[in-house]
Scaffold this motif. Structure first.
Motif, PDB file in Angstrom:
ATOM      1  N   LEU A 200      36.977  -7.134  33.315  1.00  0.00           N
ATOM      2  CA  LEU A 200      37.356  -6.969  31.915  1.00  0.00           C
ATOM      3  C   LEU A 200      37.322  -5.493  31.550  1.00  0.00           C
ATOM      4  O   LEU A 200      36.331  -4.801  31.807  1.00  0.00           O
ATOM      5  N   TYR A 201      38.405  -5.010  30.942  1.00  0.00           N
ATOM      6  CA  TYR A 201      38.514  -3.623  30.516  1.00  0.00           C
ATOM      7  C   TYR A 201      38.718  -3.617  29.005  1.00  0.00           C
ATOM      8  O   TYR A 201      39.611  -4.282  28.488  1.00  0.00           O
ATOM      9  N   ARG A 202      37.891  -2.861  28.298  1.00  0.00           N
ATOM     10  CA  ARG A 202      37.921  -2.869  26.839  1.00  0.00           C
ATOM     11  C   ARG A 202      38.391  -1.517  26.303  1.00  0.00           C
ATOM     12  O   ARG A 202      38.028  -0.468  26.842  1.00  0.00           O
ATOM     13  N   TYR A 203      39.187  -1.562  25.224  1.00  0.00           N
ATOM     14  CA  TYR A 203      39.759  -0.361  24.633  1.00  0.00           C
ATOM     15  C   TYR A 203      39.570  -0.383  23.121  1.00  0.00           C
ATOM     16  O   TYR A 203      39.608  -1.442  22.500  1.00  0.00           O
TER      17      TYR A 203
ATOM     18  N   ASN B  91      38.947  -6.589  15.996  1.00  0.00           N
ATOM     19  CA  ASN B  91      38.030  -7.701  16.263  1.00  0.00           C
ATOM     20  C   ASN B  91      37.432  -7.563  17.653  1.00  0.00           C
ATOM     21  O   ASN B  91      38.116  -7.158  18.594  1.00  0.00           O
ATOM     22  N   ARG B  92      36.164  -7.917  17.781  1.00  0.00           N
ATOM     23  CA  ARG B  92      35.512  -7.862  19.084  1.00  0.00           C
ATOM     24  C   ARG B  92      35.784  -9.147  19.849  1.00  0.00           C
ATOM     25  O   ARG B  92      35.677 -10.248  19.319  1.00  0.00           O
ATOM     26  N   PHE B  93      36.164  -8.998  21.108  1.00  0.00           N
ATOM     27  CA  PHE B  93      36.387 -10.133  21.995  1.00  0.00           C
ATOM     28  C   PHE B  93      35.024 -10.652  22.434  1.00  0.00           C
ATOM     29  O   PHE B  93      34.267  -9.946  23.097  1.00  0.00           O
TER      30      PHE B  93
ATOM     31  N   PHE C  97      51.015  -9.210  27.158  1.00  0.00           N
ATOM     32  CA  PHE C  97      50.168  -9.017  25.987  1.00  0.00           C
ATOM     33  C   PHE C  97      50.279 -10.188  25.018  1.00  0.00           C
ATOM     34  O   PHE C  97      51.380 -10.652  24.704  1.00  0.00           O
ATOM     35  N   PHE C  98      49.106 -10.631  24.538  1.00  0.00           N
ATOM     36  CA  PHE C  98      49.010 -11.691  23.534  1.00  0.00           C
ATOM     37  C   PHE C  98      48.224 -11.155  22.346  1.00  0.00           C
ATOM     38  O   PHE C  98      47.242 -10.429  22.506  1.00  0.00           O
ATOM     39  N   GLY C  99      48.650 -11.556  21.139  1.00  0.00           N
ATOM     40  CA  GLY C  99      48.023 -11.037  19.936  1.00  0.00           C
ATOM     41  C   GLY C  99      46.999 -11.973  19.315  1.00  0.00           C
ATOM     42  O   GLY C  99      46.729 -13.063  19.836  1.00  0.00           O
ATOM     43  N   GLY C 100      46.442 -11.532  18.208  1.00  0.00           N
ATOM     44  CA  GLY C 100      45.399 -12.272  17.509  1.00  0.00           C
ATOM     45  C   GLY C 100      45.851 -13.625  17.008  1.00  0.00           C
ATOM     46  O   GLY C 100      47.049 -13.915  16.894  1.00  0.00           O
ATOM     47  N   GLU C 101      44.853 -14.472  16.684  1.00  0.00           N
ATOM     48  CA  GLU C 101      45.126 -15.863  16.348  1.00  0.00           C
ATOM     49  C   GLU C 101      46.006 -16.043  15.118  1.00  0.00           C
ATOM     50  O   GLU C 101      46.780 -17.000  15.027  1.00  0.00           O
TER      51      GLU C 101
ATOM     52  N   LEU D 221      45.039  -8.570  25.867  1.00  0.00           N
ATOM     53  CA  LEU D 221      44.664  -9.317  24.668  1.00  0.00           C
ATOM     54  C   LEU D 221      44.384  -8.343  23.538  1.00  0.00           C
ATOM     55  O   LEU D 221      43.633  -7.378  23.714  1.00  0.00           O
ATOM     56  N   GLU D 222      44.965  -8.612  22.370  1.00  0.00           N
ATOM     57  CA  GLU D 222      44.762  -7.734  21.216  1.00  0.00           C
ATOM     58  C   GLU D 222      44.022  -8.477  20.111  1.00  0.00           C
ATOM     59  O   GLU D 222      44.554  -9.412  19.502  1.00  0.00           O
ATOM     60  N   ASN D 223      42.770  -8.076  19.891  1.00  0.00           N
ATOM     61  CA  ASN D 223      41.982  -8.563  18.757  1.00  0.00           C
ATOM     62  C   ASN D 223      41.857 -10.083  18.692  1.00  0.00           C
ATOM     63  O   ASN D 223      42.037 -10.711  17.649  1.00  0.00           O
ATOM     64  N   ILE D 224      41.526 -10.693  19.831  1.00  0.00           N
ATOM     65  CA  ILE D 224      41.213 -12.126  19.881  1.00  0.00           C
ATOM     66  C   ILE D 224      39.751 -12.285  19.471  1.00  0.00           C
ATOM     67  O   ILE D 224      38.870 -11.661  20.052  1.00  0.00           O
TER      68      ILE D 224
END
Length: 222
Positions: A89-92, A71-73, A134-138, A40-43
């Motif tokens: 959950l792994y955060r980068y 953006n913070r998930f 991978f899915f991107g931001g809204e 997930l990228e910047n959800i």
């Protein structure tokens, strides 16, 4: 922690949960997979974060890799204390770091996008190797940094006027399709014995009140 210590502590903690609870944990672990993971990228919408977590849990997908450089998930507290405690959950801080780590672990990087001549969802070759979707931001979807570093591209075929779907809907459709295909395949998609043992200990710790004090007794610490 050494495997023998994991097994011994797990056996000790089992007495603090009901047999029904323990059996349920073990049943779910037998159905979990890390062959498919989510990226997930910047959800940033809590509602979408909640829905994606619930979908991963329902589909048996254990790992979610989260890029938070813009953006913070942040799922709502109720979900964070509920569904997500059963997930890893792994955060980068950067997409480059996330992709490098995933590729080093043997994952194919699959970007969901209607561009780049994508493969239709139903044609994804799930047996070609472990994969991260991978899915991107809204608003903007996946950024170029992910698209440029992807190994493959995937699109959900659509037959109406809309050109895109909500992130949680898209993730649900993709996971339902690929997980269903995976479970019918010849791929060894289940967790290893060691992975199940590690997760069972983690889940027991998260399910037992005053677990820190109980573990001190196990180690003979007053």
């Amino acid at each position: 922690m050494e495997r023998t210590e994991i097994l011994a502590l797990t056996e000790y903690l089992k007495q603090y949960v009901t047999s029904e609870r323990l059996a349920r944990m073990e049943e779910i672990l037998s159905l979990r997979t890390r062959y498919i993971v989510l990226g997930l990228e910047n959800i940033y919408h809590p509602h979408n974060a909640n829905a994606v977590l619930r979908t991963c849990d329902a589909m048996g997908v254990q790992d979610i890799h989260i890029i938070e450089d813009a953006n913070r998930f942040s799922p709502s507290d109720g979900v964070a204390l509920g569904t997500s405690k059963w997930l890893s959950l792994y955060r980068y801080k950067s997409a480059e770091t996330a992709i490098a780590e995933l590729r080093k672990s043997g994952y194919r990087i699959i970007a969901t996008t209607p561009h780049h001549n994508p493969t239709p969802l139903e044609e994804v070759d799930i047996e070609a190797g472990p994969c991260v979707f991978f899915f991107g931001g809204e608003v903007s979807g996946l950024r170029e940094v992910v698209l440029d570093n992807a190994d493959e591209y995937l699109a959900i075929p659509m037959y109406g006027f809309v050109e895109s779907l909500n992130i949680s809907v898209s993730a649900g459709m993709v996971l339902q399709s690929v997980v269903s295909k995976l479970r019918k395949s010849s791929v060894d998609w289940r967790l290893s014995d060691y992975e199940r043992e590690e997760l069972l200990l983690d889940w027991l710790r998260k399910s037992i009140r005053n677990v820190d004090a109980i573990e001190k007794r196990f180690y003979g610490i007053s």
